[in-house]
Scaffold this active site. Structure first.
Site, PDB file in Angstrom:
ATOM      1  N   ARG A   1     -86.269  22.937 -20.961  1.00 49.65           N
ATOM      2  CA  ARG A   1     -86.504  21.822 -21.883  1.00 49.65           C
ATOM      3  C   ARG A   1     -87.969  21.408 -21.945  1.00 49.65           C
ATOM      4  NH1 ARG A   1     -81.623  17.867 -23.082  1.00 49.65           N
ATOM      5  NH2 ARG A   1     -79.963  19.415 -23.128  1.00 49.65           N
TER       6      ARG A   1
ATOM      7  N   ARG B   1     -87.662  -2.989 -16.171  1.00 47.14           N
ATOM      8  CA  ARG B   1     -86.340  -2.360 -16.266  1.00 47.14           C
ATOM      9  C   ARG B   1     -86.400  -0.842 -16.153  1.00 47.14           C
ATOM     10  NH1 ARG B   1     -82.356  -5.999 -19.958  1.00 47.14           N
ATOM     11  NH2 ARG B   1     -83.336  -8.009 -19.581  1.00 47.14           N
TER      12      ARG B   1
ATOM     13  N   ARG C   1     -89.322  11.225 -19.410  1.00 48.90           N
ATOM     14  CA  ARG C   1     -89.994  12.109 -20.362  1.00 48.90           C
ATOM     15  C   ARG C   1     -91.306  11.489 -20.814  1.00 48.90           C
ATOM     16  NH1 ARG C   1     -86.090  13.990 -24.742  1.00 48.90           N
ATOM     17  NH2 ARG C   1     -85.191  15.023 -22.922  1.00 48.90           N
TER      18      ARG C   1
ATOM     19  N   SER D   1     -84.683  14.685 -28.502  1.00 51.07           N
ATOM     20  CA  SER D   1     -83.829  15.841 -28.710  1.00 51.07           C
ATOM     21  C   SER D   1     -82.795  15.547 -29.797  1.00 51.07           C
ATOM     22  CB  SER D   1     -83.122  16.231 -27.406  1.00 51.07           C
ATOM     23  OG  SER D   1     -82.385  15.131 -26.899  1.00 51.07           O
TER      24      SER D   1
ATOM     25  N   ARG E   1     -91.116   8.831 -32.869  1.00 52.15           N
ATOM     26  CA  ARG E   1     -90.080   9.176 -31.908  1.00 52.15           C
ATOM     27  C   ARG E   1     -90.197  10.653 -31.562  1.00 52.15           C
ATOM     28  NH1 ARG E   1     -85.550   9.938 -29.361  1.00 52.15           N
ATOM     29  NH2 ARG E   1     -83.811  11.144 -30.236  1.00 52.15           N
TER      30      ARG E   1
ATOM     31  N   GLY F   1     -86.893   8.786 -25.735  1.00 56.34           N
ATOM     32  CA  GLY F   1     -85.826   7.931 -25.229  1.00 56.34           C
ATOM     33  C   GLY F   1     -85.872   7.798 -23.723  1.00 56.34           C
TER      34      GLY F   1
ATOM     35  N   ASP G   1     -79.345  21.378 -28.516  1.00 55.25           N
ATOM     36  CA  ASP G   1     -77.984  21.936 -28.522  1.00 55.25           C
ATOM     37  C   ASP G   1     -77.512  22.086 -29.955  1.00 55.25           C
ATOM     38  OD1 ASP G   1     -76.043  19.319 -29.005  1.00 55.25           O
ATOM     39  OD2 ASP G   1     -77.872  18.822 -27.903  1.00 55.25           O
TER      40      ASP G   1
END
Length: 234
Positions: free
Chosen positions: A217, A43, A24, A90, A87, A20, A204
């Site tokens: 992470r 963008r 990353r 997280s 995909r 996403g 989480d």
């Protein structure tokens, strides 16, 4: 070149990993790909193409939420010929048996609504992963000694959720975790006859309140990316 992707013809690989977060995507490209080249900056949604063990791979950010992912998945498939879309992201755990840092391989993805709902109308379509990718990812996780859970997830429309009643029922029905993109990815891939999978790192936990510190992470997400790449080329 499309409205949202500035890559020239031939610059997008048939295998695309979709985090996403565009940063990353940059981190994963720098860490896992040989000779990565930035092929998209439109963008600020960064995309990179390089090679992994001699295989061409594109890592393209998808943005947050199903409407954003739907744009990129559609353009990658229709205009650039992407055939395998995975995909990498997280998720928040919804079961006591799932721990922070574990990996989840999403077999199915439930949702309240997706951008594809207008196509299905009164049908409750059941978005699911490609079996060849799912089984290869499970095998890769086992080989690496990574704790991976295979099962259903929930793709939410919102980040700041105010439906504790729905979360309670999802947990009751064995849903492993919540994220915001996989259900639409699976629907778009099915519509175009492409392979799709979501490989997720638990960052989480909705039941315990535990969260993965930001500093940890990147290390934890490495397993997820490696599993995705192994599965893509198994």
């Amino acid at each position: 070149m499309t409205i949202h992707i500035g890559a020239a013809p031939g610059e997008i690989a048939e295998t695309v990993l979709m985090p996403g977060d565009p940063y990353r995507a940059k981190w994963a490209a720098d860490r896992f790909l040989d000779d990565p080249v930035c092929v998209n900056e439109v963008r600020g949604m960064l995309g990179f193409t390089g090679t992994w063990r001699g295989q061409r791979v594109t890592i393209q950010g998808s943005g947050m939420g199903m409407p954003s992912l739907s744009i990129y998945a559609n353009e990658l498939i229709r205009d650039y010929g992407a055939r395998t879309l995975i995909r990498i992201g997280s998720a928040g755990a919804m079961q006591d048996s799932v721990n922070v840092r574990d990996v989840i391989l999403a077999m199915t993805a439930s949702s309240v609504s997706t951008p594809s709902r207008g196509i299905f109308r009164d049908l409750n379509f059941a978005p699911c992963a490609d079996w060849s990718l799912l089984s290869a990812a499970a095998a890769a996780a086992e080989t690496k000694g990574v704790t991976a859970h295979v099962g259903g997830i929930y793709s939410s429309d919102v980040f700041y959720d105010e439906r504790p009643d729905l979360n309670e029922q999802l947990t009751r029905h064995g849903v492993l975790a919540v994220e915001m993109e996989a259900a639409e990815l699976y629907s778009v891939a099915a519509r175009h006859g492409r392979r799709a999978l979501a490989v997720l790192t638990v960052s989480d936990h909705l039941l315990t309140g535990e969260a993965l510190p930001s500093a940890d992470r990147e290390t934890s997400f490495s397993d997820m990316v490696e599993i995705a790449l192994e599965a893509a080329f198994a």
